[in-house]
Design a protein around this motif. Structure first.
Motif, PDB file in Angstrom:
ATOM      1  N   ILE A 112       0.863  -1.185   0.000  1.00  0.00           N
ATOM      2  CA  ILE A 112       0.000   0.000   0.000  1.00  0.00           C
ATOM      3  C   ILE A 112       0.901   1.237   0.000  1.00  0.00           C
ATOM      4  N   PHE A 113       1.004   1.916  -1.130  1.00  0.00           N
ATOM      5  CA  PHE A 113       1.920   3.045  -1.264  1.00  0.00           C
ATOM      6  C   PHE A 113       1.353   4.303  -0.629  1.00  0.00           C
ATOM      7  N   ARG A 114       2.288   5.121  -0.103  1.00  0.00           N
ATOM      8  CA  ARG A 114       1.932   6.383   0.529  1.00  0.00           C
ATOM      9  C   ARG A 114       2.472   7.547  -0.288  1.00  0.00           C
ATOM     10  N   ARG A 115       1.741   8.659  -0.251  1.00  0.00           N
ATOM     11  CA  ARG A 115       2.156   9.867  -0.970  1.00  0.00           C
ATOM     12  C   ARG A 115       2.179  11.056  -0.013  1.00  0.00           C
ATOM     13  N   ASP A 116       3.009  12.041  -0.352  1.00  0.00           N
ATOM     14  CA  ASP A 116       3.023  13.273   0.444  1.00  0.00           C
ATOM     15  C   ASP A 116       1.992  14.245  -0.104  1.00  0.00           C
ATOM     16  N   ALA A 117       1.967  15.452   0.451  1.00  0.00           N
ATOM     17  CA  ALA A 117       0.955  16.436   0.064  1.00  0.00           C
ATOM     18  C   ALA A 117       1.024  16.808  -1.406  1.00  0.00           C
ATOM     19  N   SER A 118       2.202  16.687  -1.990  1.00  0.00           N
ATOM     20  CA  SER A 118       2.356  17.026  -3.403  1.00  0.00           C
ATOM     21  C   SER A 118       2.021  15.868  -4.335  1.00  0.00           C
ATOM     22  N   GLY A 119       1.737  14.691  -3.760  1.00  0.00           N
ATOM     23  CA  GLY A 119       1.387  13.540  -4.571  1.00  0.00           C
ATOM     24  C   GLY A 119       2.539  12.616  -4.890  1.00  0.00           C
ATOM     25  N   LYS A 120       3.730  12.911  -4.358  1.00  0.00           N
ATOM     26  CA  LYS A 120       4.896  12.067  -4.625  1.00  0.00           C
ATOM     27  C   LYS A 120       4.874  10.844  -3.703  1.00  0.00           C
ATOM     28  N   VAL A 121       5.197   9.683  -4.270  1.00  0.00           N
ATOM     29  CA  VAL A 121       5.254   8.452  -3.481  1.00  0.00           C
ATOM     30  C   VAL A 121       6.457   8.510  -2.550  1.00  0.00           C
ATOM     31  N   THR A 122       6.203   8.343  -1.249  1.00  0.00           N
ATOM     32  CA  THR A 122       7.274   8.437  -0.249  1.00  0.00           C
ATOM     33  C   THR A 122       7.603   7.103   0.413  1.00  0.00           C
ATOM     34  N   GLY A 123       6.769   6.111   0.212  1.00  0.00           N
ATOM     35  CA  GLY A 123       7.003   4.812   0.839  1.00  0.00           C
ATOM     36  C   GLY A 123       5.807   3.915   0.636  1.00  0.00           C
ATOM     37  N   PHE A 124       5.829   2.785   1.296  1.00  0.00           N
ATOM     38  CA  PHE A 124       4.675   1.892   1.224  1.00  0.00           C
ATOM     39  C   PHE A 124       4.604   1.042   2.487  1.00  0.00           C
ATOM     40  N   VAL A 125       3.399   0.568   2.769  1.00  0.00           N
ATOM     41  CA  VAL A 125       3.170  -0.352   3.869  1.00  0.00           C
ATOM     42  C   VAL A 125       3.075  -1.758   3.283  1.00  0.00           C
ATOM     43  N   TYR A 126       3.918  -2.634   3.777  1.00  0.00           N
ATOM     44  CA  TYR A 126       3.918  -4.024   3.329  1.00  0.00           C
ATOM     45  C   TYR A 126       3.018  -4.804   4.280  1.00  0.00           C
ATOM     46  N   HIS A 127       1.817  -5.100   3.815  1.00  0.00           N
ATOM     47  CA  HIS A 127       0.836  -5.821   4.641  1.00  0.00           C
ATOM     48  C   HIS A 127       1.009  -7.306   4.349  1.00  0.00           C
ATOM     49  N   ARG A 128       1.613  -8.024   5.298  1.00  0.00           N
ATOM     50  CA  ARG A 128       1.975  -9.420   5.083  1.00  0.00           C
ATOM     51  C   ARG A 128       1.399 -10.279   6.194  1.00  0.00           C
ATOM     52  N   GLY A 182      -1.277 -10.227   7.858  1.00  0.00           N
ATOM     53  CA  GLY A 182      -1.849  -9.494   8.981  1.00  0.00           C
ATOM     54  C   GLY A 182      -0.876  -8.570   9.704  1.00  0.00           C
ATOM     55  N   GLN A 183       0.393  -8.557   9.285  1.00  0.00           N
ATOM     56  CA  GLN A 183       1.397  -7.694   9.911  1.00  0.00           C
ATOM     57  C   GLN A 183       1.784  -6.584   8.934  1.00  0.00           C
ATOM     58  N   ASP A 184       2.029  -5.377   9.460  1.00  0.00           N
ATOM     59  CA  ASP A 184       2.402  -4.232   8.628  1.00  0.00           C
ATOM     60  C   ASP A 184       3.866  -3.850   8.847  1.00  0.00           C
ATOM     61  N   ILE A 185       4.587  -3.691   7.749  1.00  0.00           N
ATOM     62  CA  ILE A 185       5.965  -3.207   7.802  1.00  0.00           C
ATOM     63  C   ILE A 185       6.059  -1.960   6.931  1.00  0.00           C
ATOM     64  N   LEU A 186       6.573  -0.873   7.515  1.00  0.00           N
ATOM     65  CA  LEU A 186       6.664   0.389   6.787  1.00  0.00           C
ATOM     66  C   LEU A 186       8.002   0.489   6.063  1.00  0.00           C
ATOM     67  N   PHE A 187       7.950   0.779   4.778  1.00  0.00           N
ATOM     68  CA  PHE A 187       9.141   0.996   3.964  1.00  0.00           C
ATOM     69  C   PHE A 187       9.169   2.451   3.508  1.00  0.00           C
ATOM     70  N   SER A 188      10.310   3.095   3.671  1.00  0.00           N
ATOM     71  CA  SER A 188      10.479   4.474   3.228  1.00  0.00           C
ATOM     72  C   SER A 188      11.316   4.503   1.953  1.00  0.00           C
ATOM     73  N   ARG A 189      11.002   5.429   1.075  1.00  0.00           N
ATOM     74  CA  ARG A 189      11.724   5.529  -0.182  1.00  0.00           C
ATOM     75  C   ARG A 189      13.133   6.050   0.058  1.00  0.00           C
ATOM     76  N   VAL A 190      14.094   5.403  -0.584  1.00  0.00           N
ATOM     77  CA  VAL A 190      15.489   5.819  -0.473  1.00  0.00           C
ATOM     78  C   VAL A 190      15.749   6.869  -1.535  1.00  0.00           C
ATOM     79  N   ALA A 191      16.252   8.028  -1.098  1.00  0.00           N
ATOM     80  CA  ALA A 191      16.492   9.124  -2.047  1.00  0.00           C
ATOM     81  C   ALA A 191      17.552   8.721  -3.060  1.00  0.00           C
TER      82      ALA A 191
END
Length: 239
Positions: free
Chosen positions: A212-228, A230-239
């Motif tokens: 499940i990808f996340r976006r910032d206020a400008s609409g840029k994808v900043t990371g995603f939640v890996y729902h595996r 029943g468990q959630d792992i947050l991944f952040s985008r590497v610049a």
């Protein structure tokens, strides 16, 4: 010679009833399994319990445990116009003396009062014990089989392409693969990802793993939640 034959017959009789050939056992257990499956949707708990051993270990597709007494207590509920047809498919039976292990898929076709049909599939593994002259179920475990959802086209795959890291150090990389988005982690081969909704991707055939990808206020994808599872792992985008 006659005395030897009589002694052999006595020995066989003392050993108890002979177990039928594997093919015959398989055919018998298939009939019992079909009877058990048919009894479930109509709430015939007594019919289900009659096929079970008193020490039955039984788990349904939700992970709930039931005893033979629990099965016997099942009674018909309101149908609300819904009819269910069961079909046992993908049958396999392995006989090991007085124990048999079976595996199969229960296909449940449910039709409501308006004629709309929904099909569900369940994979079961069951163990049967030969006692006296009959076979009874001593173990059963079932998992629901989930089909891939409908997919939608992705407007811009480039939005998701990049590398993402979790706090644990685990890394996911996403790349374009033709017209699709593909993912890899730990040096594994790329696997195609499909979108079931905007910013929600899954691996075909593996619905327990959703991104499940996340976006910032400008609409840029900043990371995603890996729902595996029943468990959630947050991944952040590497610049």
């Amino acid at each position: 010679m006659m005395k030897t034959m009589m002694l052999a017959a006595i020995a066989i009789s003392a050993a108890g009833p002979a177990i039928a050939a594997d093919a015959d056992v398989s055919a018998l257990l298939l009939k019992k399994t079909e009877a058990f499956s048919d009894a479930g949707p109509i709430g015939d708990g007594k019919a289900m319990a009659a096929l079970a051993d008193p020490r039955l270990i039984f788990f349904n597709e939700n992970g709930d445990r039931a005893t033979r007494e629990d099965l016997a207590s099942i009674t018909p509920g309101p149908s609300n116009g819904v009819t269910t047809r069961m079909a046992v498919t993908d049958w396999d039976c392995q006989v090991h003396g007085d124990v048999a292990v079976t595996s199969f898929i229960d296909k449940a076709t449910r039709t409501d009062a308006a004629g709309k049909t929904v099909v569900a599939r369940y994979r079961s593994v069951e163990t049967w014990l030969h006692q006296g002259s009959d076979w009874t179920m001593i173990g059963s475990e079932t998992v629901a089989l989930v089909d891939d959802p409908a997919t939608i086209p992705v407007a811009s795959i480039d939005d998701y392409v990049g590398t993402y890291r979790a706090a644990s150090g685990m890394i996911f990389s996403f790349a374009k693969s033709g017209a699709d988005l593909a993912a890899t982690t730990g040096g594994q081969p790329l696997t195609v990802q499909k979108a079931e909704a905007p910013d929600i991707f899954f691996t075909p055939g593996a619905l327990r793993w959703v991104k499940i990808f996340r976006r910032d206020a400008s609409g840029k994808v900043t990371g995603f939640v890996y729902h595996r599872a029943g468990q959630d792992i947050l991944f952040s985008r590497v610049a």
